[in-house]
Write an enzyme that holds these catalytic residues in place. Sequence first.
Site, PDB file in Angstrom:
ATOM      1  N   TYR A  32      -8.788  -3.429   5.970  1.00  0.00           N
ATOM      2  CA  TYR A  32      -9.409  -2.154   5.598  1.00  0.00           C
ATOM      3  C   TYR A  32     -10.768  -2.404   4.954  1.00  0.00           C
ATOM      4  O   TYR A  32     -11.769  -1.770   5.314  1.00  0.00           O
ATOM      5  CB  TYR A  32      -8.494  -1.383   4.651  1.00  0.00           C
ATOM      6  CG  TYR A  32      -9.008  -0.003   4.312  1.00  0.00           C
ATOM      7  CD1 TYR A  32      -8.995   1.016   5.256  1.00  0.00           C
ATOM      8  CD2 TYR A  32      -9.517   0.289   3.044  1.00  0.00           C
ATOM      9  CE1 TYR A  32      -9.480   2.287   4.960  1.00  0.00           C
ATOM     10  CE2 TYR A  32      -9.995   1.547   2.732  1.00  0.00           C
ATOM     11  CZ  TYR A  32      -9.974   2.546   3.691  1.00  0.00           C
ATOM     12  OH  TYR A  32     -10.456   3.792   3.394  1.00  0.00           O
ATOM     13  N   ALA A  33     -10.821  -3.341   4.018  1.00  0.00           N
ATOM     14  CA  ALA A  33     -12.101  -3.678   3.394  1.00  0.00           C
ATOM     15  C   ALA A  33     -13.077  -4.209   4.434  1.00  0.00           C
ATOM     16  O   ALA A  33     -14.259  -3.838   4.456  1.00  0.00           O
ATOM     17  CB  ALA A  33     -11.898  -4.705   2.285  1.00  0.00           C
ATOM     18  N   ALA A  34     -12.598  -5.072   5.328  1.00  0.00           N
ATOM     19  CA  ALA A  34     -13.466  -5.649   6.355  1.00  0.00           C
ATOM     20  C   ALA A  34     -14.007  -4.568   7.283  1.00  0.00           C
ATOM     21  O   ALA A  34     -15.197  -4.556   7.632  1.00  0.00           O
ATOM     22  CB  ALA A  34     -12.702  -6.702   7.150  1.00  0.00           C
ATOM     23  N   GLY A  66     -11.078  12.815  13.523  1.00  0.00           N
ATOM     24  CA  GLY A  66     -10.214  12.585  12.369  1.00  0.00           C
ATOM     25  C   GLY A  66     -10.201  13.810  11.476  1.00  0.00           C
ATOM     26  O   GLY A  66     -10.358  13.716  10.257  1.00  0.00           O
ATOM     27  N   SER A 118     -16.060   4.262   2.810  1.00  0.00           N
ATOM     28  CA  SER A 118     -15.169   4.170   1.653  1.00  0.00           C
ATOM     29  C   SER A 118     -15.849   3.380   0.545  1.00  0.00           C
ATOM     30  O   SER A 118     -16.735   2.547   0.816  1.00  0.00           O
ATOM     31  CB  SER A 118     -13.873   3.453   2.058  1.00  0.00           C
ATOM     32  OG  SER A 118     -13.047   3.196   0.940  1.00  0.00           O
TER      33      SER A 118
END
Length: 253
Positions: A156-158, A14, A142
């Site tokens: 995304y949070a998970a 990435g 994050s």
Amino acid sequence: MLIRFDGRTVIVAGAARGIGQAITRSLANDGARVVACDLLVDDLVPIAGRVDGAGEIIAAKVDVTDEASIADIVREAGGGADILVYVAGGVRGQKPRPLEDVPADDFAGIVDVNLKGAFLFAKAVTPGMKRKGSGRIVTISSRAGLATSLTGIQSYAAAKHGQIGLVKQLAQELGPFGITVNSVAPGFMATSPDYERQWNDWAPAFRENFVNTIAMRRMGAPQDIADAVTFLASDHASWITGQTIAVTGGPLV
């Protein structure tokens, strides 16, 4: 504190934009041979080659959800790596939607690039690190992995919470082999088109006040994250593992 990576091979997954590219440049400038991989490999071509700090950047294409593609990267790195930095992830162009409107495939897509990819890359580099009796694995998680996500996107949070759990578990498993596993959790940065759109979608009043929610009263920059990664990847962090360092300018929430 002088940190150098001469003679060491690094994989940055990435690496094409923002945080990933800053990490790639920093480690190469500190002497590392960096295999910088991303689906957006064209964005890496301009920075490939030898760098002033005597390191090297090698641009390569990868699909972080595909084991065969990852195996190609490990071969490009010489059959293993001293350091893995997993940056890939993001929200894949998605926007927040009510839970009942989220297709299962969209949920899985975000989990795959953020969490499954981190697992697959760690799996791929671990045999070589075990043979050497040392290694560094650093993921970029994050703030959303430590609290709730400003994106409002459930997956995304998970995924980021899951990535932090993976870091803790792998640290316990791999510690006896001299391998440390840690994570850096950045605060919000508009470092890609998705996050630029997120920033622009917020109300003007929210954007104007955002910096006042940060203790340091400034927005973060990719180099802030690269500096934290440099330390965790170094010999100076040899007794730090299973940790997530929030690089958010404080406070967390």
